[in-house]
Design a protein around this motif. Structure first.
Motif, short mmCIF file in Angstrom:
data_model
loop_
_atom_site.label_atom_id
_atom_site.label_comp_id
_atom_site.label_asym_id
_atom_site.label_seq_id
_atom_site.Cartn_x
_atom_site.Cartn_y
_atom_site.Cartn_z
N MET A 195 59.96 72.76 49.42
CA MET A 195 61.39 72.44 50.01
C MET A 195 62.56 72.35 49.14
O MET A 195 63.46 71.42 49.02
CB MET A 195 60.99 70.72 50.35
CG MET A 195 61.85 70.03 51.18
SD MET A 195 61.81 71.04 52.88
CE MET A 195 60.04 70.85 53.39
N GLU A 238 66.54 70.93 49.10
CA GLU A 238 67.22 70.02 48.13
C GLU A 238 68.19 70.66 47.49
O GLU A 238 69.39 70.04 47.20
CB GLU A 238 66.10 69.57 46.98
CG GLU A 238 64.98 68.83 47.56
CD GLU A 238 63.86 68.81 46.40
OE1 GLU A 238 63.77 69.58 45.23
OE2 GLU A 238 62.90 68.19 46.79
N GLN A 257 60.43 65.94 55.64
CA GLN A 257 61.31 66.85 55.51
C GLN A 257 60.69 68.12 56.16
O GLN A 257 59.85 68.53 55.80
CB GLN A 257 61.62 66.99 53.93
CG GLN A 257 61.69 65.87 53.28
CD GLN A 257 61.75 66.16 51.84
OE1 GLN A 257 61.85 67.34 51.11
NE2 GLN A 257 61.31 65.14 50.93
N ARG A 296 64.87 65.17 57.93
CA ARG A 296 65.76 65.79 56.89
C ARG A 296 65.26 67.18 57.45
O ARG A 296 64.25 67.83 57.17
CB ARG A 296 65.83 65.55 55.35
CG ARG A 296 65.93 64.18 55.02
CD ARG A 296 65.48 63.84 53.53
NE ARG A 296 65.88 65.10 52.72
CZ ARG A 296 65.23 65.35 51.58
NH1 ARG A 296 64.19 64.69 51.37
NH2 ARG A 296 65.71 66.10 50.77
#
Length: 255
Positions: A1, A5, A27, A113
């Motif tokens: 991920m 970020e 996420q 997210r």
């Protein structure tokens, strides 16, 4: 991920998630590859559930009848509706908090997210685009992160083109603002990434040429122009625009 970020660092968003959604910690990455994580841990998701979750991201809230026909077009209405019910039950059971409590239309929880939504929000909001300096890592992410490569559904391919345009627009904006700020090396990196993403895009080449000229690299600017001229002639049978030609031919002020 890591890509999500990276984008969140460059494009911070207001956090309006509910407490329950924040606690869920979901996420979702769609740029580059499909990857769902819960609190930083990868979660395995069946293909049918991946497709439904993806549809809810790319198409937003949709009625059940629409989604069943979209995802199971070769099945009867009854069978498609049954497939959808099973898929929704599986997601709700295995990935609690991922779907909204709404029964119809179906939608993803607003607290999830998602990298594509983060990118779109950063470019759709007037005046929200971050100012330089930009991290080289962010430029690299925007340059390479295609939406779901290898997915060929019509409803996905439309979004692939939209996200591709957003990525290139972001890179061009980064190049423009970096030039204005005198950060020529970053402008070159961003415009190079935009050119790589769309080798026939004249606006990206214009920024790359301007960046090389700002760095005093006139020969590099001419090489960029020559490559674009050859590619446009070979693939489309057209020359670069007169505006771009005038840019490359204009006399440069003394250093």
């Amino acid at each position: 991920m890591e890509q999500l970020e990276t984008l969140e660092r460059e494009y911070p968003q207001n956090d309006e998630r509910s407490d329950a959604a924040q606690a869920a910690g979901w996420q979702l990455q769609l740029l580059g590859t499909w990857n769902l994580q819960l609190d930083g841990r990868h979660v395995r998701v069946p293909r049918s559930a991946q497709r439904l979750i993806t549809a809810l991201v790319l198409l937003d809230a949709r009625p059940r009848a629409y989604l069943s026909g979209l995802l199971w077009p070769d099945s009867s209405d009854e069978q498609a509706a049954g497939n959808l019910r099973n898929c929704v039950w599986r997601i709700s059971h295995d990935f609690p908090g991922l779907l909204s409590a709404s029964k119809d239309p179906l939608m993803l929880s607003p607290g999830v997210r998602v990298d594509t939504r983060l990118l779109a929000a950063s470019l759709d909001a007037d005046g929200a685009f971050p100012r330089p300096p930009y991290a080289k890592e962010t430029i690299e992410v925007l340059g390479r992160a295609e939406l779901l490569p290898g997915w060929y559904d019509d409803w996905v391919m439309h979004s692939q083109e939209r996200i591709r345009e957003l990525r290139i627009s972001a890179l061009e904006r980064m190049a423009e603002l970096s030039l204005e700020a005198g950060q020529v090396a970053t402008a070159i990196d961003a415009s190079l990434a935009a050119v790589a993403a769309d080798p026939l895009r004249e606006s990206a080449h214009r920024l790359l040429i301007q960046s090389h000229l700002a760095a005093g690299n006139r020969a590099s600017a001419h090489r960029v122009y020559g490559k674009l001229q050859s590619r446009l002639n070979d693939e489309l049978g057209i020359p670069p625009s007169p505006e771009l030609e005038s840019l490359i031919l204009a006399p440069q002020p003394p250093a």
